[in-house]
Each structure stands twice: as C-alpha cells, then as structure tokens.
Design a protein around this motif. Structure first.
Motif, PDB file in Angstrom:
ATOM      1  N   ALA A 177       8.791   6.891 -26.286  1.00 13.13           N
ATOM      2  CA  ALA A 177       9.925   7.809 -26.137  1.00 13.13           C
ATOM      3  C   ALA A 177      10.504   7.757 -24.727  1.00 13.13           C
ATOM      4  O   ALA A 177      11.656   8.131 -24.513  1.00 13.13           O
ATOM      5  CB  ALA A 177       9.486   9.233 -26.473  1.00 13.13           C
ATOM      6  N   MET A 178       9.714   7.296 -23.750  1.00 12.77           N
ATOM      7  CA  MET A 178      10.197   7.175 -22.377  1.00 12.77           C
ATOM      8  C   MET A 178      10.844   5.810 -22.124  1.00 12.77           C
ATOM      9  O   MET A 178      11.305   5.529 -21.028  1.00 12.77           O
ATOM     10  CB  MET A 178       9.047   7.377 -21.376  1.00 12.77           C
ATOM     11  N   GLY A 179      10.834   4.952 -23.133  1.00 12.93           N
ATOM     12  CA  GLY A 179      11.394   3.607 -22.985  1.00 12.93           C
ATOM     13  C   GLY A 179      10.465   2.656 -22.247  1.00 12.93           C
ATOM     14  O   GLY A 179      10.904   1.617 -21.750  1.00 12.93           O
ATOM     15  N   ALA A 180       9.185   3.013 -22.152  1.00 15.06           N
ATOM     16  CA  ALA A 180       8.233   2.227 -21.356  1.00 15.06           C
ATOM     17  C   ALA A 180       7.368   1.316 -22.231  1.00 15.06           C
ATOM     18  O   ALA A 180       7.308   1.480 -23.451  1.00 15.06           O
ATOM     19  CB  ALA A 180       7.335   3.164 -20.554  1.00 15.06           C
ATOM     20  N   GLY A 197      13.877   3.548 -12.598  1.00 14.46           N
ATOM     21  CA  GLY A 197      15.043   4.389 -12.893  1.00 14.46           C
ATOM     22  C   GLY A 197      15.592   4.249 -14.298  1.00 14.46           C
ATOM     23  O   GLY A 197      16.567   4.900 -14.650  1.00 14.46           O
ATOM     24  N   GLU A 198      14.971   3.403 -15.144  1.00  8.42           N
ATOM     25  CA  GLU A 198      15.556   3.164 -16.481  1.00  8.42           C
ATOM     26  C   GLU A 198      14.878   3.954 -17.592  1.00  8.42           C
ATOM     27  O   GLU A 198      15.212   3.784 -18.767  1.00  8.42           O
ATOM     28  CB  GLU A 198      15.487   1.670 -16.825  1.00  8.42           C
ATOM     29  N   SER A 199      13.879   4.801 -17.251  1.00  6.03           N
ATOM     30  CA  SER A 199      13.177   5.489 -18.331  1.00  6.03           C
ATOM     31  C   SER A 199      14.113   6.450 -19.070  1.00  6.03           C
ATOM     32  O   SER A 199      15.080   6.958 -18.517  1.00  6.03           O
ATOM     33  CB  SER A 199      11.962   6.228 -17.796  1.00  6.03           C
ATOM     34  N   LEU A 200      13.795   6.683 -20.333  1.00  2.00           N
ATOM     35  CA  LEU A 200      14.554   7.624 -21.162  1.00  2.00           C
ATOM     36  C   LEU A 200      13.919   8.996 -20.993  1.00  2.00           C
ATOM     37  O   LEU A 200      12.692   9.096 -20.912  1.00  2.00           O
ATOM     38  CB  LEU A 200      14.493   7.196 -22.622  1.00  2.00           C
ATOM     39  N   ALA A 239       8.844  -1.054 -29.364  1.00  4.50           N
ATOM     40  CA  ALA A 239       9.947  -2.027 -29.296  1.00  4.50           C
ATOM     41  C   ALA A 239      11.278  -1.293 -29.313  1.00  4.50           C
ATOM     42  O   ALA A 239      12.217  -1.636 -28.593  1.00  4.50           O
ATOM     43  CB  ALA A 239       9.855  -3.008 -30.455  1.00  4.50           C
ATOM     44  N   MET A 240      11.338  -0.244 -30.131  1.00  4.02           N
ATOM     45  CA  MET A 240      12.574   0.524 -30.253  1.00  4.02           C
ATOM     46  C   MET A 240      12.887   1.261 -28.941  1.00  4.02           C
ATOM     47  O   MET A 240      14.036   1.271 -28.485  1.00  4.02           O
ATOM     48  CB  MET A 240      12.405   1.528 -31.396  1.00  4.02           C
ATOM     49  N   GLY A 241      11.878   1.875 -28.335  1.00  2.00           N
ATOM     50  CA  GLY A 241      12.075   2.599 -27.069  1.00  2.00           C
ATOM     51  C   GLY A 241      12.614   1.664 -25.998  1.00  2.00           C
ATOM     52  O   GLY A 241      13.560   2.012 -25.263  1.00  2.00           O
ATOM     53  N   CYS A 242      12.054   0.466 -25.908  1.00  2.00           N
ATOM     54  CA  CYS A 242      12.518  -0.513 -24.901  1.00  2.00           C
ATOM     55  C   CYS A 242      13.946  -0.949 -25.215  1.00  2.00           C
ATOM     56  O   CYS A 242      14.791  -1.024 -24.325  1.00  2.00           O
ATOM     57  CB  CYS A 242      11.597  -1.733 -24.869  1.00  2.00           C
ATOM     58  N   TYR A 243      14.208  -1.208 -26.489  1.00  2.00           N
ATOM     59  CA  TYR A 243      15.556  -1.623 -26.909  1.00  2.00           C
ATOM     60  C   TYR A 243      16.604  -0.570 -26.543  1.00  2.00           C
ATOM     61  O   TYR A 243      17.734  -0.880 -26.163  1.00  2.00           O
ATOM     62  CB  TYR A 243      15.543  -1.848 -28.431  1.00  2.00           C
ATOM     63  N   LEU A 244      16.194   0.708 -26.648  1.00  2.00           N
ATOM     64  CA  LEU A 244      17.159   1.799 -26.462  1.00  2.00           C
ATOM     65  C   LEU A 244      17.529   2.067 -25.003  1.00  2.00           C
ATOM     66  O   LEU A 244      18.491   2.791 -24.741  1.00  2.00           O
ATOM     67  CB  LEU A 244      16.591   3.095 -27.061  1.00  2.00           C
ATOM     68  N   ARG A 245      16.770   1.513 -24.046  1.00  2.00           N
ATOM     69  CA  ARG A 245      17.022   1.855 -22.633  1.00  2.00           C
ATOM     70  C   ARG A 245      18.495   1.754 -22.244  1.00  2.00           C
ATOM     71  O   ARG A 245      19.027   2.682 -21.647  1.00  2.00           O
ATOM     72  CB  ARG A 245      16.138   1.023 -21.700  1.00  2.00           C
ATOM     73  N   PRO A 246      19.206   0.670 -22.584  1.00  2.00           N
ATOM     74  CA  PRO A 246      20.613   0.614 -22.173  1.00  2.00           C
ATOM     75  C   PRO A 246      21.558   1.459 -23.050  1.00  2.00           C
ATOM     76  O   PRO A 246      22.703   1.668 -22.670  1.00  2.00           O
ATOM     77  CB  PRO A 246      20.969  -0.876 -22.291  1.00  2.00           C
ATOM     78  N   TYR A 247      21.078   1.912 -24.196  1.00  2.00           N
ATOM     79  CA  TYR A 247      21.971   2.596 -25.149  1.00  2.00           C
ATOM     80  C   TYR A 247      21.813   4.112 -25.167  1.00  2.00           C
ATOM     81  O   TYR A 247      22.766   4.839 -25.364  1.00  2.00           O
ATOM     82  CB  TYR A 247      21.713   2.094 -26.575  1.00  2.00           C
ATOM     83  N   ASP A 282       5.471  12.759 -37.720  1.00  2.00           N
ATOM     84  CA  ASP A 282       6.322  11.606 -38.053  1.00  2.00           C
ATOM     85  C   ASP A 282       6.171  10.465 -37.051  1.00  2.00           C
ATOM     86  O   ASP A 282       6.181   9.298 -37.420  1.00  2.00           O
ATOM     87  CB  ASP A 282       7.799  12.032 -38.084  1.00  2.00           C
ATOM     88  N   TYR A 283       6.085  10.806 -35.759  1.00  2.55           N
ATOM     89  CA  TYR A 283       6.022   9.811 -34.674  1.00  2.55           C
ATOM     90  C   TYR A 283       7.156   8.793 -34.740  1.00  2.55           C
ATOM     91  O   TYR A 283       6.987   7.619 -34.456  1.00  2.55           O
ATOM     92  CB  TYR A 283       4.631   9.170 -34.574  1.00  2.55           C
ATOM     93  N   GLU A 284       8.338   9.274 -35.161  1.00  2.00           N
ATOM     94  CA  GLU A 284       9.565   8.494 -35.031  1.00  2.00           C
ATOM     95  C   GLU A 284      10.231   8.931 -33.727  1.00  2.00           C
ATOM     96  O   GLU A 284       9.777   9.870 -33.076  1.00  2.00           O
ATOM     97  CB  GLU A 284      10.494   8.780 -36.222  1.00  2.00           C
ATOM     98  N   LEU A 285      11.321   8.262 -33.341  1.00  2.00           N
ATOM     99  CA  LEU A 285      12.080   8.677 -32.165  1.00  2.00           C
ATOM    100  C   LEU A 285      13.353   9.377 -32.599  1.00  2.00           C
ATOM    101  O   LEU A 285      13.944   9.034 -33.627  1.00  2.00           O
ATOM    102  CB  LEU A 285      12.462   7.461 -31.305  1.00  2.00           C
ATOM    103  N   CYS A 286      13.761  10.386 -31.828  1.00  2.00           N
ATOM    104  CA  CYS A 286      15.067  11.011 -31.993  1.00  2.00           C
ATOM    105  C   CYS A 286      15.771  10.798 -30.650  1.00  2.00           C
ATOM    106  O   CYS A 286      15.188  11.075 -29.599  1.00  2.00           O
ATOM    107  CB  CYS A 286      14.905  12.504 -32.290  1.00  2.00           C
ATOM    108  N   PHE A 287      16.993  10.269 -30.683  1.00  2.00           N
ATOM    109  CA  PHE A 287      17.675   9.985 -29.421  1.00  2.00           C
ATOM    110  C   PHE A 287      19.165  10.237 -29.551  1.00  2.00           C
ATOM    111  O   PHE A 287      19.704  10.325 -30.656  1.00  2.00           O
ATOM    112  CB  PHE A 287      17.398   8.538 -28.976  1.00  2.00           C
ATOM    113  N   SER A 288      19.811  10.383 -28.399  1.00  2.00           N
ATOM    114  CA  SER A 288      21.265  10.553 -28.412  1.00  2.00           C
ATOM    115  C   SER A 288      21.894   9.402 -27.647  1.00  2.00           C
ATOM    116  O   SER A 288      21.298   8.866 -26.703  1.00  2.00           O
ATOM    117  CB  SER A 288      21.650  11.895 -27.792  1.00  2.00           C
ATOM    118  N   SER A 289      23.088   9.010 -28.099  1.00  2.00           N
ATOM    119  CA  SER A 289      23.755   7.858 -27.487  1.00  2.00           C
ATOM    120  C   SER A 289      25.262   8.049 -27.551  1.00  2.00           C
ATOM    121  O   SER A 289      25.780   8.623 -28.513  1.00  2.00           O
ATOM    122  CB  SER A 289      23.367   6.589 -28.251  1.00  2.00           C
ATOM    123  N   ALA A 290      25.946   7.520 -26.540  1.00  2.00           N
ATOM    124  CA  ALA A 290      27.414   7.557 -26.552  1.00  2.00           C
ATOM    125  C   ALA A 290      27.963   6.490 -27.499  1.00  2.00           C
ATOM    126  O   ALA A 290      29.155   6.471 -27.799  1.00  2.00           O
ATOM    127  CB  ALA A 290      27.946   7.325 -25.139  1.00  2.00           C
TER     128      ALA A 290
END
Ligand code: ADP
Ligand code: MG
Length: 305
Positions: free
Chosen positions: A76-79, A139-142, A188-196, A253-261
């Motif tokens: 969830a932290m993108g790490a 500086g890239e953590s979610l 893999a998803m957390g890392c993928y999401l860092r830029p998004y 569930d251990y899924e991720l919930c995230f927000s993105s522009a």
C-alpha cells in the motif's frame, strides 16, 4: 528443545543478502540500508489466535497469512519488501506445527526473496508479530493523505469473498477460502501505482472503514456508486444488502484502494484487474449509493476497541 535450538532449526536462513551485515544470532541484526536513493518503509502487524484466526487453522496458512498481511501494508506504500523480523509466542513446542508454520511463512518469503533477520520467541497464547521492511525510491511512496479533489477511486480485485468464507464456510467458493487463508499482497500493483496514484491504503478491516481512514488523512470526502463495486462472485447468492455488508465491512480482503487523477486507469492494462468505484469530493463524508440511487449505510467494520 530449548529456544536456541528452535531458532537454529526452524528460523535460520541461508539466503544471501549483501545488505544484511548480520542476521539471526546476535543481540540485533545489522542492515546496510537504505541504499542511496531509497527510503526505508517499516510496518508491523500481529495475528492473535482466537482474534485473527481460529486455533484450528492449519499452521502453514497461519505462517503464510502473518507475513502476507504485513506485505499488504508494504504494498500500500508502493514499496518493495526486503526483510522481516518475527516475534512468535506459542503455548508449547510442537515440531509438526513449527514445520508447517515455517513452510507457509517461507512460501511467501521465497516468492519475494525476503530475509528473516531476527525475532523473538516466547511461551504463551499463540500470537505472531511480524515487522516488515521495504524500500521505495526517495519521496515516491504512496500515502493515505495524498488524495486530491476530483480523483477517481479504484480498488484492486473484488471484495467480500474472504469475509464470506470466514462467516459462512458452506456458501463460500474455493477461491474465497484461499483468499481468507492465503491473501496475495499487491506488491506489483503498489509499485505500478507509484506514478499514477495520489493516495493509497490496503483494505484489511473493510472498504468502508479503510476508505474513511484515507479520506480523513486527506481531509476530503467521497461518493461510491455501489453499482460499480467489484464483489466476490459468491456474494451473488446473497440478498443484496447482505452482499454489500460483506463487501464493505467484512474485512480480510487485502486488496488496495487508491485514488488517481487518471480517470480511465483500467484501460492502461495494470498488472492486476482494477475497478473504478467512485470519486473524491470536498464533502468530508463517505457516501455510498445503491442501485436505486439511495444512500446506503454499511455495517460497522472490524474494530479491536
Ligand atoms: P536476546 O535474549 O538477546 O534478545 P534471543 O535469544 O531472543 O536474544 O535471540 C537470539 C537471536 O535469535 C537474535 O538474533 C534474535 O533476533 C533471533 N531470534 C529469536 N527468535 C527468533 C525468531 N522467532 N525468528 C527469527 N529469529 C529469532
Ligand atoms: Mg530476545
């Protein structure tokens, strides 16, 4: 067997890791880290028998899940996870149980190439605490606090299956039981999401309470349209409100919930299926609307106190 023999026999790892200067065996481990350009991300979670799992749960599932729930926080932290410590309290020495437990633990540790660098061993009611350590580019953590007005809200996978498996074993599908005992951390998803992603949280206590944490941290609100909520297929056999309660408040569930522009992230072929379920707004409230457009108030999610 005494403590030292148990540690030697079940927990000593032979994995080579350049950053582990000293692993298990001394008063503390020494890590040469983080490498330049990375931040160190640290999380800890405890599983207690009778609270997080039944004492009759197979020991390999307990070992697997104890590590998986920690890796879910790292995700969830993108790490990327690297190392972990383990504090194990158990009522007695049981070779069969320990072999199974370490087998489950090692399944996931091997998958992610993690090194167990230390821990503690006590006698008492069965309880497992793991601290996981991960790395993320500086500086890239979610975080929970980064949601922006107008962001789309997404979840990975589908919700409610593990909770159904926990409460109504006979209604659950095979994949729900697997999800309950062997949740897949979304690394893999957390890392993928860092830029998004602008914000992210893992769903452990149920979407309703976990999304509220994200909104509080971001000082914003959200609207979730329940027609777009991805629910476990087995929930289709339940009354709709019961299905909503498993999916929104069931937890595990251990899924991720995230927000993105980005409003159409699902079309960019992420490594794992995602579903857009709502939008961040300025209300500071979390509102769910059902198929008729009426407000739906979910049951309270899991709380220890
Ligand atoms: P101390 O008494 O100095 O705290 P311990 O006897 O508890 O030391 O631990 C000895 C070594 O074994 C330490 O390096 C510790 O990190 C490691 N260790 C203890 N328990 C575990 C465990 N369950 N898993 C992995 N390493 C462990
Ligand atoms: Mg100790």
């Amino acid at each position: 067997m005494n403590e030292f023999e148990i540690i030697q026999r079940y927990f000593l790892s032979t994995r080579q890791d350049d950053q582990v200067i000293l692993g298990i065996g001394d008063d503390a481990a020494i890590l040469r880290c983080p490498p330049s350009g990375y931040d160190l991300v640290v999380s800890m979670d405890t599983l207690v028998a009778g609270v997080h799992f039944l004492a009759t749960t197979p020991a390999d599932d307990i070992g697997y899940k104890a590590l998986a729930v920690n890796l879910s926080d790292i995700a969830a932290m993108g790490a990327t996870p690297k190392w972990f410590t383990l504090s194990l309290t158990m009522p007695s020495f049981d070779d069969t149980w320990l072999q199974l437990f370490t087998h489950g633990l090692n399944t996931l540790a091997t998958e992610y190439n993690l090194t167990l660098i230390g821990g503690d061993l006590c006698r008492g009611q069965l309880s497992i605490t793991i601290q996981a350590h991960g790395l993320v580019p500086c500086g890239e953590s979610l975080t929970r606090s980064g949601a922006q007005l107008g962001d789309s809200i997404y979840i990975t996978g589908c919700l409610g299956g593990a909770a159904l498996a926990c409460h109504h074993h006979q209604l659950a599908h095979k994949e729900d039981i697997l999800k309950l005992h062997r949740p897949q951390p979304q690394i893999a998803m957390g890392c993928y999401l860092r830029p998004y992603a602008n914000s992210c949280i893992d769903i452990s206590d149920g979407l309703s309470s976990d999304l509220k944490h994200l909104l509080n941290a971001s000082k914003l609100g959200a609207h979730i349209d329940l027609r777009s909520l991805a629910m476990a297929p087995s929930l289709a056999s339940l009354a709709v409100e019961q299905a909503y309660d498993f999916a929104l408040s069931g937890g595990d569930d251990y899924e991720l919930c995230f927000s993105s522009a980005h409003h159409d992230l699902a079309s960019q072929k992420p490594p794992f299926p995602i579903t857009k379920i709502g939008t961040i707004n300025s209300s500071t409230e979390l509102i769910f609307t059902d198929a008729e457009g009426k407000h739906y108030i979910p049951k309270q999610g899991w709380q220890h106190f």
